[in-house]
Write a protein that holds these residues in place. Structure first.
Motif, PDB file in Angstrom:
ATOM      1  N   PHE A 584      22.834  33.191  57.198  1.00 19.58           N
ATOM      2  CA  PHE A 584      23.223  34.057  56.090  1.00 19.58           C
ATOM      3  C   PHE A 584      24.428  33.488  55.352  1.00 19.58           C
ATOM      4  N   GLU A 585      25.352  32.905  56.075  1.00 21.86           N
ATOM      5  CA  GLU A 585      26.524  32.310  55.433  1.00 21.86           C
ATOM      6  C   GLU A 585      26.165  31.010  54.726  1.00 21.86           C
ATOM      7  N   ARG A 586      25.330  30.207  55.345  1.00 23.26           N
ATOM      8  CA  ARG A 586      24.993  28.889  54.794  1.00 23.26           C
ATOM      9  C   ARG A 586      24.315  28.994  53.441  1.00 23.26           C
ATOM     10  N   TRP A 587      23.405  29.985  53.292  1.00 24.84           N
ATOM     11  CA  TRP A 587      22.605  30.058  52.073  1.00 24.84           C
ATOM     12  C   TRP A 587      23.063  31.139  51.112  1.00 24.84           C
ATOM     13  N   SER A 588      24.266  31.674  51.326  1.00 23.08           N
ATOM     14  CA  SER A 588      24.760  32.737  50.460  1.00 23.08           C
ATOM     15  C   SER A 588      25.552  32.154  49.291  1.00 23.08           C
ATOM     16  N   PRO A 589      25.151  32.454  48.030  1.00 20.07           N
ATOM     17  CA  PRO A 589      25.923  31.952  46.891  1.00 20.07           C
ATOM     18  C   PRO A 589      27.391  32.358  46.939  1.00 20.07           C
ATOM     19  N   SER A 590      27.706  33.494  47.541  1.00 28.47           N
ATOM     20  CA  SER A 590      29.093  33.959  47.590  1.00 28.47           C
ATOM     21  C   SER A 590      29.999  32.984  48.328  1.00 28.47           C
ATOM     22  N   ALA A 591      29.425  32.178  49.216  1.00 28.11           N
ATOM     23  CA  ALA A 591      30.232  31.218  49.977  1.00 28.11           C
ATOM     24  C   ALA A 591      30.705  30.058  49.113  1.00 28.11           C
ATOM     25  N   PHE A 592      30.155  29.911  47.905  1.00 22.10           N
ATOM     26  CA  PHE A 592      30.472  28.755  47.062  1.00 22.10           C
ATOM     27  C   PHE A 592      31.111  29.164  45.738  1.00 22.10           C
ATOM     28  N   VAL A 593      31.656  30.380  45.685  1.00 21.59           N
ATOM     29  CA  VAL A 593      32.264  30.851  44.445  1.00 21.59           C
ATOM     30  C   VAL A 593      33.392  29.935  43.985  1.00 21.59           C
ATOM     31  N   GLY A 594      34.067  29.293  44.908  1.00 23.33           N
ATOM     32  CA  GLY A 594      35.150  28.379  44.545  1.00 23.33           C
ATOM     33  C   GLY A 594      34.700  27.232  43.667  1.00 23.33           C
ATOM     34  N   ARG A 595      33.402  26.967  43.615  1.00 25.46           N
ATOM     35  CA  ARG A 595      32.870  25.889  42.777  1.00 25.46           C
ATOM     36  C   ARG A 595      32.272  26.398  41.465  1.00 25.46           C
ATOM     37  N   TRP A 596      32.223  27.699  41.275  1.00 25.25           N
ATOM     38  CA  TRP A 596      31.548  28.243  40.091  1.00 25.25           C
ATOM     39  C   TRP A 596      32.322  27.874  38.826  1.00 25.25           C
ATOM     40  N   ARG A 597      31.639  27.235  37.885  1.00 26.51           N
ATOM     41  CA  ARG A 597      32.251  26.836  36.621  1.00 26.51           C
ATOM     42  C   ARG A 597      31.337  27.092  35.422  1.00 26.51           C
ATOM     43  N   THR A 598      30.073  27.376  35.637  1.00 30.15           N
ATOM     44  CA  THR A 598      29.096  27.430  34.553  1.00 30.15           C
ATOM     45  C   THR A 598      29.033  28.828  33.931  1.00 30.15           C
ATOM     46  N   PRO A 599      29.140  28.935  32.597  1.00 32.87           N
ATOM     47  CA  PRO A 599      29.026  30.243  31.932  1.00 32.87           C
ATOM     48  C   PRO A 599      27.737  30.953  32.327  1.00 32.87           C
ATOM     49  N   THR A 600      27.847  32.230  32.694  1.00 30.44           N
ATOM     50  CA  THR A 600      26.701  32.945  33.279  1.00 30.44           C
ATOM     51  C   THR A 600      26.577  34.357  32.714  1.00 30.44           C
ATOM     52  N   LEU A 601      25.344  34.721  32.383  1.00 30.84           N
ATOM     53  CA  LEU A 601      24.985  36.094  32.046  1.00 30.84           C
ATOM     54  C   LEU A 601      24.368  36.731  33.281  1.00 30.84           C
ATOM     55  N   ILE A 602      24.926  37.845  33.716  1.00 29.60           N
ATOM     56  CA  ILE A 602      24.400  38.600  34.851  1.00 29.60           C
ATOM     57  C   ILE A 602      23.695  39.843  34.314  1.00 29.60           C
ATOM     58  N   SER A 603      22.446  40.059  34.736  1.00 27.57           N
ATOM     59  CA  SER A 603      21.652  41.204  34.289  1.00 27.57           C
ATOM     60  C   SER A 603      21.112  41.948  35.504  1.00 27.57           C
ATOM     61  N   HIS A 604      21.060  43.279  35.404  1.00 23.58           N
ATOM     62  CA  HIS A 604      20.590  44.057  36.550  1.00 23.58           C
ATOM     63  C   HIS A 604      20.114  45.434  36.098  1.00 23.58           C
ATOM     64  N   ALA A 622      33.117  37.902  40.554  1.00 24.05           N
ATOM     65  CA  ALA A 622      33.479  36.540  40.947  1.00 24.05           C
ATOM     66  C   ALA A 622      33.656  35.643  39.723  1.00 24.05           C
ATOM     67  N   LEU A 623      32.753  35.742  38.781  1.00 18.90           N
ATOM     68  CA  LEU A 623      32.841  34.925  37.571  1.00 18.90           C
ATOM     69  C   LEU A 623      34.102  35.248  36.776  1.00 18.90           C
ATOM     70  N   GLN A 624      34.377  36.532  36.621  1.00 14.09           N
ATOM     71  CA  GLN A 624      35.551  36.924  35.860  1.00 14.09           C
ATOM     72  C   GLN A 624      36.841  36.456  36.525  1.00 14.09           C
ATOM     73  N   ARG A 625      36.936  36.621  37.821  1.00 10.83           N
ATOM     74  CA  ARG A 625      38.156  36.213  38.524  1.00 10.83           C
ATOM     75  C   ARG A 625      38.297  34.695  38.600  1.00 10.83           C
ATOM     76  N   ARG A 626      37.197  33.997  38.485  1.00 15.89           N
ATOM     77  CA  ARG A 626      37.243  32.536  38.428  1.00 15.89           C
ATOM     78  C   ARG A 626      37.578  32.043  37.022  1.00 15.89           C
ATOM     79  N   GLY A 627      37.583  32.944  36.047  1.00 16.30           N
ATOM     80  CA  GLY A 627      37.854  32.534  34.687  1.00 16.30           C
ATOM     81  C   GLY A 627      36.673  31.873  34.015  1.00 16.30           C
ATOM     82  N   VAL A 628      35.477  32.114  34.518  1.00 19.72           N
ATOM     83  CA  VAL A 628      34.271  31.517  33.958  1.00 19.72           C
ATOM     84  C   VAL A 628      33.738  32.428  32.853  1.00 19.72           C
ATOM     85  N   PRO A 629      33.427  31.893  31.667  1.00 15.57           N
ATOM     86  CA  PRO A 629      32.834  32.736  30.627  1.00 15.57           C
ATOM     87  C   PRO A 629      31.608  33.458  31.175  1.00 15.57           C
ATOM     88  N   SER A 630      31.567  34.772  31.026  1.00 18.25           N
ATOM     89  CA  SER A 630      30.495  35.537  31.670  1.00 18.25           C
ATOM     90  C   SER A 630      30.302  36.859  30.946  1.00 18.25           C
TER      91      SER A 630
END
Length: 674
Positions: A584-604, A622-630
């Motif tokens: 669960f940790e290995r494949w969780s995107p949340s574990a790699f937030v420190g690398r997030w740099r790409t502008p992202t639209l989240i829809s739900h 996560a995107l907002q706190r990383r300063g990533v356009p989102s």
């Protein structure tokens, strides 16, 4: 004056780009059903209501040989699930014309349709009994009430003034709470007699989490109803569906199959001596291969007719007087029709256009279906597999009517090789007017599932033609986990969510760039469900994309396990978090937030119980706190999919606008974390 007229005429003859409004304005064919003798086809046609709040639909009837269709219903309603009576003279259907969805019957010789059910829990499936004297329907009931309508109304009224209370799992499903009601099969006499609950008790029979009307069948003598129910006590963790038989007059159900996986689509032979069904051998795995099984009518002596056939069967029906069975299957991005005899010899009868909502004539010689393609909206068609010229014969022309003067992109297959040497499949859709040598910005669309596929099929949700119309090359990868390429290919995603499938997507993307049609420096990626998860995963693995769009995608897999309702899915794919924490940790995107740099639209969708909205909130935070356009887009009235036409308009406009913003601007740079 003449010159201006000629210019106007010339401009009018130039095809224009496909738009969101074009997509939403298309008439949507649905629910094709062929008459028992194969002579007529009933189908529904849906259009958007005036305000875009919902889809409304009408029932139509057309000769299978072709000709003018006759419209049978005219109200402001939603009509679904047409079913012919055994003699072909009447059609039953579901309609919400007077509130909740109920069953109606229409005499094809004339007259108005009449409502034949008044069940407080509504109706979701229906079948005529073999004598045509009654319907068997699926309805939500309070287990203590069964088919007693007055009792159910009283229970419903009492539930309105209390909180949701439950002491079992699967207390909610998709986008609705189900802590109190159960789905049961109810026999409703058409002469107005009392309804009979055929599957009483505190369980769903048929199951709400899987199955459909295909899981109902009658013995040829009309005395027995076959249906499917989950045999294990905890439905949220089980895919162990078994075939049961119950007297149509009511009585004690008898369990017919006992395998550990899902058994469904029961099909008694024409003489009633044998029973065929579709079976998944492995417990807990919803995407296991469906095998064609045959046994004595009581389930004894079961044999696997397709043990050596590496495709998953669907749409099962007897043919050739009980000497063979016919079925459909996905196969390498298209659909095929097969026949298997009782010795286990499989013969391909048809391969080609995508088939959906398949309905067989009584003798299994003709099928009606919706046929479509990446560049062709669904049409009603008939097919006579194995006959001369075994191509679908179209009975409708909604695409020709709705897309006149509209330019669609060109579809091409895409191939690559995995890091292990496995052949990989995908599609490219090139912008209208593309000429070899031209390079375009590209959008990679990742399908959901993960056990799904980009087939040569139309979509009203993620339509590649909308992206191609903007001048973008569209890449549709079928990585490991995809269906239709053999069971080992599908199985390879298990415990490997962000591993080989991610690498496959990147290799298919590289292959699209290598063709020269996709600009590797101007790319975005988007996806929904597992595709949304993969987009979140991509954000922590590579900077090659200028922007991302994640709809209904998981962000933290550990919490997603506790948030979702169908627990067998994460337990099969990854395990249980307290026992498989590393996966669960290995494949969780949340574990790699420190690398997030790409502008992202989240829809739900706020009503999504499969991937809860908190997963979208968390990714956006996560995107907002990383300063990533989102940007965050939440639909309060949608579940896992965006279904209402007015919401779909907003969704498509936002997604296309977001992608266009980043593809048409200089490469973005992320700011420092806040």
């Amino acid at each position: 004056m003449l010159t201006a007229a000629l210019v106007a005429l010339a401009l009018a003859s130039v095809p224009r780009p496909f738009t969101v409004d074009d997509l939403l304005a298309l008439e949507r064919a649905g629910d094709a059903a062929v008459s028992p003798d194969g002579a007529s086809v009933a189908y529904t046609v849906a259009t958007s209501s005036a305000g875009g709040e919902k889809l409304v639909s009408a029932l139509h009837l057309v000769p299978a040989a072709g000709g003018a269709a006759r419209r049978l219903t005219f109200g402001e309603e939603r009509v679904t699930s047409p079913a012919f009576s055994p003699d072909g003279r009447r059609i039953a259907f579901l309609s919400n014309r007077k509130g909740g969805t109920q069953a109606w019957v229409l005499d094809l010789q004339g007259g108005e349709a009449r409502r034949v059910t008044d069940l407080p829990g509504g109706v979701s499936e229906l079948r005529f009994t073999p004598d045509g004297a009654a319907l068997v329907v699926a309805s939500d009931v309070d287990p203590a009430c069964g088919a007693d309508a007055a009792c159910n109304r009283k229970a419903d009224a009492a539930a309105e003034v209390r909180p949701h209370l439950t002491d079992r799992l699967l207390f909610r499903h998709w986008n609705e709470w189900r802590e109190r009601v159960r789905t049961h099969l109810v026999r409703v006499p058409l002469d107005g007699g009392p309804a009979v609950d055929l599957t009483p008790g505190d369980r769903d029979a048929p199951p709400v989490q899987r199955g459909s009307g295909d899981d109902l069948a009658f013995s040829p003598d009309g005395k027995t109803l076959y249906y499917v129910a989950v045999s294990d006590p905890v439905e949220a963790t089980s895919t162990n569906g078994d075939v049961y038989a119950v007297p149509l007059a009511g009585g004690t159900p008898r369990r017919v199959t006992t395998a550990p996986g899902w058994d469904g689509s029961p099909r008694p032979s024409p003489d009633g001596k044998r029973l065929a069904w579709l079976a998944q051998p492995r417990a807990g795995y919803e995407a296991d291969r469906f095998h064609v099984m045959v046994a004595a009518a009581d389930g004894s002596g079961a044999r696997d007719l397709t043990a050596g056939f590496d495709r998953s069967a669907a749409d099962l029906e007897w043919a050739r007087g009980g000497k063979a069975l016919r079925f459909t299957a996905e196969s390498e991005g298209v659909h095929a029709v097969y026949e298997v005899d009782l010795a286990g010899k499989v013969t391909e009868l048809y391969r080609g256009r995508n088939l959906a909502r398949v309905s067989w004539s009584r003798d299994g010689a003709r099928l009606a279906a919706l046929v479509d393609g990446l560049a062709a909206p669904p049409e009603v068609a008939v097919l006579e597999p194995g006959a001369r010229g075994p191509q679908p014969r179209l009975l409708t022309g909604f695409g020709a009517k709705g897309l006149t003067g509209v330019a669609l992109g060109e579809v091409r297959p895409l191939a690559a090789t995995g890091k292990d040497g496995q052949a990989l499949h995908g599609w490219m859709v090139l912008p209208p007017g593309h000429r070899d040598g031209q390079r375009h910005p590209a959008v990679v669309l990742v399908h959901g599932g993960p056990q799904g596929a980009w087939n040569d099929a139309w979509s009203f949700r993620w339509n590649p033609m909308l992206y191609a119309a903007r001048g973008w090359t569209v890449v549709l990868p079928n990585p490991r986990g995809s269906t239709g390429f053999g069971q080992a290919y599908t199985d390879a995603v298990r415990g490997n969510w962000g591993g080989t499938p991610y690498d496959d997507i990147m290799r298919l993307t590289d292959a699209a760039v290598a063709t020269g049609a996709a600009d590797g420096d101007r790319m975005c990626a988007a996806g929904a469900s597992y595709g949304g998860y993969m987009v979140n995963w991509i954000n922590g693995q590579t900077d090659r994309f200028r922007c991302l769009v994640a709809h209904a995608g998981n962000f933290d897999l550990r919490m997603a396990y506790y948030d979702t309702e169908e627990l067998w899915f994460p337990e099969w794919e990854l395990g249980r978090p307290w026992e498989a924490s590393e996966a669960f940790e290995r494949w969780s995107p949340s574990a790699f937030v420190g690398r997030w740099r790409t502008p992202t639209l989240i829809s739900h969708g706020e009503k999504d119980f499969r991937v809860t909205v908190t997963q979208g909130f968390a990714a956006f935070t996560a995107l907002q706190r990383r300063g990533v356009p989102s940007r965050l887009m939440v639909f309060p009235d949608e579940g896992h999919w965006v279904l209402k036409p007015r919401n779909a308009k907003v969704f498509h406009d936002e997604v296309l606008g977001w992608i266009g913003r980043w593809l048409e601007s200089p490469a973005p740079q992320a700011s420092a974390p806040r």
